[in-house]
Design a protein around this motif. Structure first.
Motif, PDB file in Angstrom:
ATOM      1  N   LEU A 195       0.834  -1.198   0.000  1.00  0.00           N
ATOM      2  CA  LEU A 195       0.000   0.000   0.000  1.00  0.00           C
ATOM      3  C   LEU A 195       0.875   1.257   0.000  1.00  0.00           C
ATOM      4  N   PRO A 196       0.391   2.346  -0.579  1.00  0.00           N
ATOM      5  CA  PRO A 196       1.176   3.595  -0.629  1.00  0.00           C
ATOM      6  C   PRO A 196       1.612   4.080   0.753  1.00  0.00           C
ATOM      7  N   ILE A 197       0.735   3.965   1.741  1.00  0.00           N
ATOM      8  CA  ILE A 197       1.083   4.434   3.084  1.00  0.00           C
ATOM      9  C   ILE A 197       2.221   3.601   3.665  1.00  0.00           C
ATOM     10  N   ALA A 198       2.225   2.291   3.372  1.00  0.00           N
ATOM     11  CA  ALA A 198       3.289   1.418   3.860  1.00  0.00           C
ATOM     12  C   ALA A 198       4.619   1.763   3.191  1.00  0.00           C
ATOM     13  N   LYS A 199       4.546   2.066   1.901  1.00  0.00           N
ATOM     14  CA  LYS A 199       5.772   2.456   1.186  1.00  0.00           C
ATOM     15  C   LYS A 199       6.294   3.788   1.693  1.00  0.00           C
ATOM     16  N   TRP A 200       5.394   4.703   1.982  1.00  0.00           N
ATOM     17  CA  TRP A 200       5.798   6.008   2.495  1.00  0.00           C
ATOM     18  C   TRP A 200       6.479   5.875   3.859  1.00  0.00           C
ATOM     19  N   LEU A 201       5.990   4.933   4.668  1.00  0.00           N
ATOM     20  CA  LEU A 201       6.572   4.682   5.991  1.00  0.00           C
ATOM     21  C   LEU A 201       7.803   3.786   5.935  1.00  0.00           C
ATOM     22  N   ARG A 202       8.158   3.327   4.723  1.00  0.00           N
ATOM     23  CA  ARG A 202       9.322   2.473   4.511  1.00  0.00           C
ATOM     24  C   ARG A 202       9.190   1.134   5.260  1.00  0.00           C
ATOM     25  N   ILE A 203       7.973   0.583   5.267  1.00  0.00           N
ATOM     26  CA  ILE A 203       7.742  -0.695   5.914  1.00  0.00           C
ATOM     27  C   ILE A 203       8.380  -1.809   5.091  1.00  0.00           C
ATOM     28  N   ARG A 204       9.060  -2.721   5.739  1.00  0.00           N
ATOM     29  CA  ARG A 204       9.710  -3.820   5.028  1.00  0.00           C
ATOM     30  C   ARG A 204       9.447  -5.139   5.732  1.00  0.00           C
ATOM     31  N   ASP A 205       9.760  -6.232   5.053  1.00  0.00           N
ATOM     32  CA  ASP A 205       9.541  -7.567   5.614  1.00  0.00           C
ATOM     33  C   ASP A 205      10.734  -8.453   5.248  1.00  0.00           C
ATOM     34  N   LEU A 206      11.889  -8.102   5.791  1.00  0.00           N
ATOM     35  CA  LEU A 206      13.113  -8.823   5.473  1.00  0.00           C
ATOM     36  C   LEU A 206      13.604  -9.713   6.600  1.00  0.00           C
ATOM     37  N   ILE A 207      13.162  -9.449   7.818  1.00  0.00           N
ATOM     38  CA  ILE A 207      13.740 -10.124   8.972  1.00  0.00           C
ATOM     39  C   ILE A 207      13.452 -11.629   8.988  1.00  0.00           C
ATOM     40  N   VAL A 208      12.423 -12.045   8.251  1.00  0.00           N
ATOM     41  CA  VAL A 208      12.104 -13.469   8.192  1.00  0.00           C
ATOM     42  C   VAL A 208      13.215 -14.240   7.494  1.00  0.00           C
ATOM     43  N   GLU A 209      13.785 -13.663   6.444  1.00  0.00           N
ATOM     44  CA  GLU A 209      14.845 -14.336   5.697  1.00  0.00           C
ATOM     45  C   GLU A 209      16.231 -13.748   5.973  1.00  0.00           C
ATOM     46  N   GLU A 210      16.268 -12.486   6.280  1.00  0.00           N
ATOM     47  CA  GLU A 210      17.540 -11.814   6.510  1.00  0.00           C
ATOM     48  C   GLU A 210      18.040 -12.099   7.913  1.00  0.00           C
ATOM     49  N   ASP A 211      19.336 -12.364   8.031  1.00  0.00           N
ATOM     50  CA  ASP A 211      19.901 -12.599   9.352  1.00  0.00           C
ATOM     51  C   ASP A 211      19.740 -11.343  10.206  1.00  0.00           C
ATOM     52  N   LEU A 212      19.507 -11.519  11.497  1.00  0.00           N
ATOM     53  CA  LEU A 212      19.254 -10.394  12.378  1.00  0.00           C
ATOM     54  C   LEU A 212      20.417  -9.408  12.440  1.00  0.00           C
ATOM     55  N   CYS A 213      21.625  -9.864  12.165  1.00  0.00           N
ATOM     56  CA  CYS A 213      22.803  -8.990  12.190  1.00  0.00           C
ATOM     57  C   CYS A 213      23.180  -8.470  10.809  1.00  0.00           C
ATOM     58  N   GLN A 214      22.426  -8.855   9.788  1.00  0.00           N
ATOM     59  CA  GLN A 214      22.820  -8.574   8.416  1.00  0.00           C
ATOM     60  C   GLN A 214      22.383  -7.206   7.919  1.00  0.00           C
ATOM     61  N   ALA A 215      21.285  -6.682   8.490  1.00  0.00           N
ATOM     62  CA  ALA A 215      20.704  -5.443   7.982  1.00  0.00           C
ATOM     63  C   ALA A 215      21.719  -4.311   7.954  1.00  0.00           C
ATOM     64  N   GLY A 216      21.983  -3.806   6.782  1.00  0.00           N
ATOM     65  CA  GLY A 216      22.903  -2.690   6.624  1.00  0.00           C
ATOM     66  C   GLY A 216      24.370  -3.070   6.625  1.00  0.00           C
ATOM     67  N   TRP A 217      24.690  -4.329   7.016  1.00  0.00           N
ATOM     68  CA  TRP A 217      26.094  -4.716   7.129  1.00  0.00           C
ATOM     69  C   TRP A 217      26.799  -4.729   5.768  1.00  0.00           C
ATOM     70  N   GLU A 218      26.131  -5.283   4.763  1.00  0.00           N
ATOM     71  CA  GLU A 218      26.774  -5.365   3.458  1.00  0.00           C
ATOM     72  C   GLU A 218      27.026  -3.970   2.881  1.00  0.00           C
ATOM     73  N   LYS A 219      26.109  -3.056   3.127  1.00  0.00           N
ATOM     74  CA  LYS A 219      26.305  -1.681   2.659  1.00  0.00           C
ATOM     75  C   LYS A 219      27.516  -1.054   3.346  1.00  0.00           C
ATOM     76  N   TRP A 220      27.654  -1.285   4.645  1.00  0.00           N
ATOM     77  CA  TRP A 220      28.806  -0.788   5.391  1.00  0.00           C
ATOM     78  C   TRP A 220      30.097  -1.462   4.918  1.00  0.00           C
ATOM     79  N   ASP A 221      30.011  -2.765   4.679  1.00  0.00           N
ATOM     80  CA  ASP A 221      31.180  -3.511   4.217  1.00  0.00           C
ATOM     81  C   ASP A 221      31.640  -3.007   2.850  1.00  0.00           C
ATOM     82  N   ASP A 222      30.684  -2.684   1.984  1.00  0.00           N
ATOM     83  CA  ASP A 222      31.023  -2.119   0.673  1.00  0.00           C
ATOM     84  C   ASP A 222      31.784  -0.803   0.835  1.00  0.00           C
ATOM     85  N   LYS A 223      31.327   0.016   1.768  1.00  0.00           N
ATOM     86  CA  LYS A 223      31.954   1.319   1.974  1.00  0.00           C
ATOM     87  C   LYS A 223      33.387   1.154   2.477  1.00  0.00           C
ATOM     88  N   ILE A 224      33.578   0.272   3.460  1.00  0.00           N
ATOM     89  CA  ILE A 224      34.910   0.056   4.024  1.00  0.00           C
ATOM     90  C   ILE A 224      35.847  -0.537   2.974  1.00  0.00           C
TER      91      ILE A 224
END
Length: 237
Positions: A195-224
């Protein structure tokens, strides 16, 4: 100017009675604050991760509290005679709160959370394996048991009131887990997130498949990695 003789009231949301001469009683007083602490954790995670799974977990927690409110006024059982709390005591709201959270966490980690296989490394990160997830589940259940026991030790509830509270929290957690599983399987959750309101609020559903420590890590690793490559290139000149 206000009358200085007007008596002041006390906001007793975190007002816990304990025996200052008993170290165990002091520890139990801190354990009594676990539900308030978990509410802060809920709010923080929902605000900064925007994960729908955490929001659903909190919604179930609020429903569990509403059930406790109704049960207390339906059963109308008093607290222990030498009690340290106000209102009805059956079932224990603390025991029901932490039981819901611990059981929900266990169900999520062992049955809903499906991270990549530990054998499949995503760059330099290894997802949590079943043994680690089981360990966190046991820890959560242990803390919940300690909080429930502290209510008896501090004389806020009887053993029966705590056991009934824990049972109500467990049933609530299992029931909500089943309901959210149906919502997922029928596609209603995917529809809501789109729904548009969910997209505006940046709602996501990644934690079911994504490791709990993974969020944002690859982006940080790319930067380093990029910074190190630039530094190596600069020194090689």
């Amino acid at each position: 100017m206000a009358d200085d003789t007007v008596p002041l009231a006390s906001l007793s949301l975190t007002h816990v009675h304990y025996d200052p001469t008993d170290p165990l009683s002091y520890l139990c007083a801190w354990l009594a604050l676990v539900p308030q602490g978990l509410c802060v954790v809920y709010a923080t995670l929902i605000l900064f991760t925007r994960e729908i799974e955490i929001a659903l977990l909190f919604a179930g927690q609020l429903a569990c509290e509403a059930i406790n409110f109704a049960l207390k006024r339906l059963i109308k059982e008093e607290r222990p005679r030498r009690m340290n709390g106000k209102g009805y005591g059956m079932p224990s709201s603390h025991a029901q709160f932490v039981a819901y959270f611990a059981v929900s966490l266990t169900l999520f980690l062992l049955f809903r959370h499906q991270p990549p296989s530990p054998r499949v490394r995503r760059r330099n990160h290894t997802p949590m394996g079943l043994l680690e997830r089981t360990g966190w589940s046991v820890l959560g259940l242990g803390v919940a048991a300690a909080v429930a026991w502290s209510r008896v030790y501090l004389n806020y509830h009887t053993e029966k009131q705590v056991l009934v509270g824990a049972a109500a929290g467990t049933v609530s957690a299992i029931g909500w887990f089943v309901i959210t599983a149906i919502v997922r399987q029928t596609g209603w959750l995917a529809w809501a997130i789109d729904l548009p309101i969910a997209k505006w609020l940046r709602i996501r559903d990644l934690i079911v498949e994504e490791d709990l420590c993974q969020a944002g890590w690859e982006k940080w690793d790319d930067k380093i990695t990029e910074l190190k490559a630039k530094e190596k290139k600069r020194k090689g000149r």
